[in-house]
Design a protein around this motif. Structure first.
Motif, PDB file in Angstrom:
ATOM      1  N   HIS A 227       0.832  -1.206   0.000  1.00 52.22           N
ATOM      2  CA  HIS A 227       0.000   0.000   0.000  1.00 52.22           C
ATOM      3  C   HIS A 227       0.866   1.255   0.000  1.00 52.22           C
ATOM      4  N   GLN A 228       0.438   2.255  -0.743  1.00 53.02           N
ATOM      5  CA  GLN A 228       1.195   3.503  -0.873  1.00 53.02           C
ATOM      6  C   GLN A 228       1.463   4.156   0.487  1.00 53.02           C
ATOM      7  N   THR A 229       0.516   4.007   1.412  1.00 56.61           N
ATOM      8  CA  THR A 229       0.690   4.612   2.746  1.00 56.61           C
ATOM      9  C   THR A 229       1.949   4.080   3.426  1.00 56.61           C
ATOM     10  N   ILE A 231       4.630   3.019   1.932  1.00 55.09           N
ATOM     11  CA  ILE A 231       5.768   3.632   1.232  1.00 55.09           C
ATOM     12  C   ILE A 231       5.956   5.062   1.724  1.00 55.09           C
ATOM     13  N   ASP A 232       4.841   5.799   1.856  1.00 58.14           N
ATOM     14  CA  ASP A 232       4.903   7.192   2.335  1.00 58.14           C
ATOM     15  C   ASP A 232       5.440   7.280   3.762  1.00 58.14           C
ATOM     16  N   LEU A 233       5.142   6.262   4.571  1.00 60.46           N
ATOM     17  CA  LEU A 233       5.596   6.257   5.968  1.00 60.46           C
ATOM     18  C   LEU A 233       7.062   5.827   6.114  1.00 60.46           C
ATOM     19  N   GLY A 234       7.686   5.409   5.003  1.00 62.68           N
ATOM     20  CA  GLY A 234       9.110   5.075   5.050  1.00 62.68           C
ATOM     21  C   GLY A 234       9.414   3.600   5.280  1.00 62.68           C
ATOM     22  N   GLU A 237      12.488   2.402   3.298  1.00 66.41           N
ATOM     23  CA  GLU A 237      13.735   2.899   3.901  1.00 66.41           C
ATOM     24  C   GLU A 237      14.084   2.082   5.143  1.00 66.41           C
TER      25      GLU A 237
END
Length: 296
Positions: A227-229, A231-234, A237
């Motif tokens: 889910h993109q969320t 990815i956005d939350l890192g 990384e």
């Protein structure tokens, strides 16, 4: 006429079951636990003395017992007789009771096949009629208000901002469950190389490719988009950092036990939900309620 004791046949059955391939240790422990419970209720009698009244006694006793009596502080040191005298209000649900009866029935079928008992299976026909409609489920999905409460700033305090060595585990496992509806075991056993780009989309590969992994059913194998969320939350990384540390598993802090890697995360979520007054003996919420929420 066989006068062999029930306890001896339970041991024999467990030994034979353990030799069969594909059964998890957790399953063996559950089988042994229910058979010892059955023996506590009807007594360690010779097998030839078993009768239909014993089947009825076991079934009616189960209806009076609470769930999780082996882990609940109120019952943990009490015998079944003592618990029944407590007149428990929140008893086991019908599905659990019928599963326990079925396990005893499987044992007695084995006893009959081995020629130790010649009468009819005393557990046949002893299951409890369900009090619920077909579409009712024991585990409830969360509503929007509950999700906001669970994943509020308090969630950060309980996870990332806490001093627990598993703080990153608790943080990411909950968010993975929220957005993907994955089971706790599937989530906690993920390896770093289970998350990779496929046709330019990052995916999570749910598999049992290594010895430490277990799936509920063969159909549980699947590849789902990350889910993109996350990815956005890192999350990607975070995976890079772990990989640089030479780790193979995403949640390397967890140790493998009887229930896979789920013990600590499961305890964390249950305690957290009780603290928020979302979970109680009558409110059937846990980590897997996220799965039902996702499916809804």
């Amino acid at each position: 006429v066989e006068t062999i004791l029930i306890s001896k046949l339970i041991d024999e059955y467990i030994e034979e079951t353990e030799r069969q391939k594909g059964l998890r240790e957790k399953t063996i422990v559950e089988y042994k636990s229910v058979l010892l419970m059955m023996m506590e209720v009807i007594g360690d009698v010779p097998i030839n003395e078993l009768s239909q009244k014993h089947g009825r006694l076991f079934s009616s006793t189960l209806e009076k017992l609470p769930p999780r009596r082996k882990t609940d502080g109120r019952y943990i040191h009490k015998s079944i007789k003592e618990i029944i005298q407590m007149d428990v209000k929140d008893t086991m649900d019908t599905r659990t009771i019928n599963t326990l009866i079925q396990r005893c029935s499987s044992w007695l079928n084995w006893v009959i096949r081995k020629g130790y008992y010649e009468d009819r299976n005393i557990f046949h026909g002893k299951s409890i009629p369900s009090k619920k409609g077909k579409n009712d489920i024991t585990r409830q999905p969360y509503n929007e208000e509950q999700l906001k409460l669970i994943f509020s700033k308090n969630y950060l305090n309980k996870t990332l901002n806490s001093v627990s060595p598993c703080r990153y585990v608790f943080y990411w496992v909950g968010i993975l469950g929220l957005f993907h509806g994955t089971r706790l075991q599937e989530t906690t056993q993920l390896h770093i190389n289970d998350i990779y780009p496929l046709n330019k989309i990052w995916v999570i590969d749910i598999n049992d490719n290594t010895k430490d992994k277990k799936l509920k059913t063969p159909n549980s194998k699947r590849i789902i988009p990350l889910h993109q969320t996350l990815i956005d939350l890192g999350f990607l990384e975070y995976l890079k950092i772990i990989e640089q540390k030479g780790k193979e598993r995403v949640f390397h802090e967890l140790t493998l036990g009887r229930d896979g890697y789920t013990k600590n995360p499961s305890k964390f979520f249950n305690d957290y939900l009780r603290e928020l007054d979302i979970k109680s003996p009558t409110k059937k919420y846990d980590f897997h309620s996220l799965r039902h929420t996702c499916n809804n």
